[in-house]
Design an enzyme around this catalytic site. Sequence first.
Site, mmCIF file in Angstrom:
data_model
loop_
_atom_site.group_PDB
_atom_site.id
_atom_site.type_symbol
_atom_site.label_atom_id
_atom_site.label_comp_id
_atom_site.label_asym_id
_atom_site.label_seq_id
_atom_site.Cartn_x
_atom_site.Cartn_y
_atom_site.Cartn_z
ATOM 1 N N LEU A 16 2.225 -3.736 3.861
ATOM 2 C CA LEU A 16 1.798 -2.434 3.354
ATOM 3 C C LEU A 16 0.970 -2.693 2.099
ATOM 4 O O LEU A 16 1.410 -3.410 1.202
ATOM 5 C CB LEU A 16 3.009 -1.564 2.986
ATOM 6 C CG LEU A 16 3.496 -0.510 3.980
ATOM 7 C CD1 LEU A 16 4.642 0.292 3.359
ATOM 8 C CD2 LEU A 16 2.392 0.433 4.429
ATOM 9 N N ASP A 17 -0.218 -2.106 2.018
ATOM 10 C CA ASP A 17 -1.043 -2.258 0.825
ATOM 11 C C ASP A 17 -0.270 -1.809 -0.416
ATOM 12 O O ASP A 17 0.577 -0.906 -0.329
ATOM 13 C CB ASP A 17 -2.306 -1.393 0.930
ATOM 14 C CG ASP A 17 -3.277 -1.907 1.984
ATOM 15 O OD1 ASP A 17 -3.146 -3.079 2.373
ATOM 16 O OD2 ASP A 17 -4.151 -1.135 2.412
ATOM 17 N N PRO A 18 -0.546 -2.406 -1.581
ATOM 18 C CA PRO A 18 0.123 -1.968 -2.811
ATOM 19 C C PRO A 18 -0.026 -0.465 -3.075
ATOM 20 O O PRO A 18 0.905 0.167 -3.587
ATOM 21 C CB PRO A 18 -0.572 -2.788 -3.901
ATOM 22 C CG PRO A 18 -0.977 -4.048 -3.204
ATOM 23 C CD PRO A 18 -1.378 -3.603 -1.822
ATOM 24 N N LEU A 19 -1.164 0.133 -2.699
ATOM 25 C CA LEU A 19 -1.366 1.564 -2.930
ATOM 26 C C LEU A 19 -0.672 2.435 -1.887
ATOM 27 O O LEU A 19 -0.625 3.660 -2.032
ATOM 28 C CB LEU A 19 -2.857 1.897 -2.955
ATOM 29 C CG LEU A 19 -3.639 1.383 -4.170
ATOM 30 C CD1 LEU A 19 -5.093 1.826 -4.097
ATOM 31 C CD2 LEU A 19 -3.023 1.878 -5.472
ATOM 32 N N ALA A 20 -0.136 1.814 -0.827
ATOM 33 C CA ALA A 20 0.604 2.563 0.191
ATOM 34 C C ALA A 20 2.090 2.544 -0.134
ATOM 35 O O ALA A 20 2.575 1.708 -0.886
ATOM 36 C CB ALA A 20 0.352 1.953 1.570
#
Length: 332
Positions: free
Chosen positions: A49-53
């Site tokens: 999961l992307d850090p912003l997700a």
Amino acid sequence: MSEKKPAPHGWLILDKPRGLGSTQAVSAVKRVLRQGGYAKTKVGHGGTLDPLAEGVLPIALGEATKLAGRMLDSDKIYAFTIQFGEETDTLDTEGEVIERSDRRPPMAAIAAVLEHLTGDIEQVPPAYSAVKIDGKRAYDRARAGEEVAMKTRAVTIHSLGFESEREDAELRSAFATTAGRPDPYDPQAPLELADSVTLVAHVSKGTYIRSLARDIARALGTVGHVTYLRRIKAGPFREEQAISLDKLEEIAKGAPIENLLLPLEAGLDDIPVLILDPDSAQAVRQGRVLSELPHTDGLHLATLHDVPVALMELDGGTAKVVRGFNIPDVAE
């Protein structure tokens, strides 16, 4: 010195907060296990999961790490918000704006476009992604200022709809793709323009939601980027099963992990069980083939006393080991 607790086997479903990377989440789990007095345990995750997700991040412990690859191949469900009017180089809020538009799409037009982007589609991943180009991550090349040419890939959008259509957990992966939307062909429908829209997508492996958001905006004659992204389902694991970082920290303080841990077989939804006796279990552990079984062809989870022994592929009554599990059986 107190004796170490045995290494656990199974799944911790983490509700990953925004700003935390997936590898950081794995490190956090390793730390709490260490502080909680557990023996050294293999830890991995079932899909970056992307850090912003935010949202569902399955963390595999012990022998469950052998199933992490299967989790990577599983379908996912995401809720995400597209902000119209600006496209960024990263396709999310982290990047620089590279294109602007004053056009805002009518809600009815959004409904029509979603239908055209459902099913088997070709998608261009973001330049800022973990896709490898000649052995180097695309985002490393993009950050170095290189011109990154991404190749299209085939993905499947199983369903795509407005978040308001999502009624409950059981319907999230199968909500109607048209119910509740304004009819785009109704001339009497009010022209409601959208600055942003929140959608829910049930997608195959390899799908980039940021690319999907970009393509939706462009199909609507404007540009956009993702401002919110939450994974609400990964394979069989749902957000209702996910625990917060605060809950995870309780393990470090001595809380029994059994209260939070899902069994290894929870990651094997819809796979039938093949019950073994002690002799056949011993044969399977030695990698031997079982024959003359009355079970149907396909993948089975072989167990002894409800303890997973192996994943086995059956063909014509013969079962071969695909993946063995080394989990102690207290009943033996």
